[in-house]
Design an enzyme around this catalytic site. Structure first.
Site, mmCIF file in Angstrom:
data_model
loop_
_atom_site.group_PDB
_atom_site.id
_atom_site.type_symbol
_atom_site.label_atom_id
_atom_site.label_comp_id
_atom_site.label_asym_id
_atom_site.label_seq_id
_atom_site.Cartn_x
_atom_site.Cartn_y
_atom_site.Cartn_z
ATOM 1 N N THR A 274 0.834 -1.196 0.000
ATOM 2 C CA THR A 274 0.000 0.000 0.000
ATOM 3 C C THR A 274 0.869 1.247 0.000
ATOM 4 O O THR A 274 0.482 2.278 -0.554
ATOM 5 C CB THR A 274 -0.944 -0.008 1.216
ATOM 6 O OG1 THR A 274 -1.715 -1.209 1.196
ATOM 7 C CG2 THR A 274 -1.886 1.180 1.189
ATOM 8 N N HIS B 26 6.134 0.227 8.952
ATOM 9 C CA HIS B 26 6.355 -0.543 10.180
ATOM 10 C C HIS B 26 7.120 0.277 11.219
ATOM 11 O O HIS B 26 6.921 1.484 11.343
ATOM 12 C CB HIS B 26 7.070 -1.863 9.877
ATOM 13 C CG HIS B 26 6.336 -2.766 8.941
ATOM 14 N ND1 HIS B 26 4.959 -2.865 8.927
ATOM 15 C CD2 HIS B 26 6.782 -3.608 7.974
ATOM 16 C CE1 HIS B 26 4.599 -3.741 8.010
ATOM 17 N NE2 HIS B 26 5.674 -4.201 7.415
#
Length: 286
Positions: A118, A157
């Site tokens: 994404t 992340h």
């Protein structure tokens, strides 16, 4: 590799990442701590882009995937409403060594954490003129930006908590851009399951995932050893911040707000010619 439940049926292959948000979410399911309607799962932990490619090859029964990828696997997979990562203030960041103008990156070499992430989709939606991409594992991007191998990089992340230690500067928060541009929360990754499993099994998996998230919220210390076993290079503070950022009420169930956000992301990607159009229903049948 673990198998949950004691049913003798062939276990379903289940893919997710070793990142703290995923191991937090899946801990109870993998360890048989919630009712899975007799289903068994064999876990496979891989980075998100590896999971994306495994889903492209239809190699896993159930898998965490980037929402970007859902536009390419709809003929074979349906999206579950639980277990995913979607929210506000948690989007990918575009970083560089110098304070560049993010609207003037044409001709710059930019590292992305995988073709089907994404993060890659958001950057392409932000600036369709950008074409010079280098695809790297997410944990290698900050180093590549820092040593000059690339001009900029999109990080995901736990990298959003540590990029400053590499001497890098944030140029753009792609999640904040998305929220301001669309009003929707940012869809990052969700759980895909093979349509061929059938409605009853798909609903059972979705319900079990909801219970697994609920169990983790109710007993946050219990998954800790499992989380740390897969995040040994991450400090405990970063690990906890990672879970707090990416696991929320949308992880229990997308709800109408989350469903609309995912649908709109895929509509934008289809309109931009990044993913093919599809008439297949997106979500698990209820």
């Amino acid at each position: 590799m673990n198998t949950c439940s004691t049913n003798t049926a062939t276990p379903l292959t289940l893919g997710f990442s070793p990142c703290p948000n995923d191991t937090f979410i899946f801990h109870a399911l993998i360890h048989g701590l919630v009712d899975a309607a007799g289903l068994r799962f064999t876990e496979r932990l891989e980075d998100v882009e590896t999971l994306n490619r495994l889903a492209l090859d239809r190699a896993l029964d159930v898998s965490k995937v980037s929402y970007h990828l859902m536009g390419r696997i709809l003929p074979d997979y349906v999206l579950l409403r639980s277990g995913g990562a979607l929210g506000r203030g948690c989007g990918p960041l575009l970083v560089a060594r110098a304070d560049l103008d993010p609207s003037r990156l044409a001709g710059k070499k930019i590292a992305l954490p995988g073709r089907y992430t994404t993060a890659a989709l958001l950057l392409r939606l932000y600036d369709p003129t950008l074409t010079d991409f280098v695809y790297l594992p997410f944990h290698e991007i900050m180093g590549a930006v820092a040593d000059g191998s690339v001009d900029a990089g999109v990080i995901i992340h736990e990298s959003r908590f540590t990029y400053a230690s590499y001497g890098l500067t944030q140029l753009l928060d792609l999640g904040a851009w998305w929220e301001a541009d669309t009003g929707h929360p940012i869809p990052l990754g969700g759980i895909a399951a093979k349509r061929s499993l059938g409605g009853e099994t798909l609903r059972a998996i979705e319900d079990a995932l909801t219970e697994s998230v609920r169990h983790a919220f109710a007993h946050p210390a219990l998954p800790h050893p499992y989380i740390r076993a897969h995040s040994q290079e991450m400090s405990e503070a970063v690990c906890d911040a990672h879970i707090k950022l990416y696991v929320n009420d949308f992880s229990l169930t997308l709800g109408s707000e989350g469903e609309q956000a995912v649908q709109y992301l895929l509509q934008r990607a289809t309109a931009a010619g990044i993913i093919p159009p599809s008439s297949e229903p997106l979500f698990t049948p209820r």
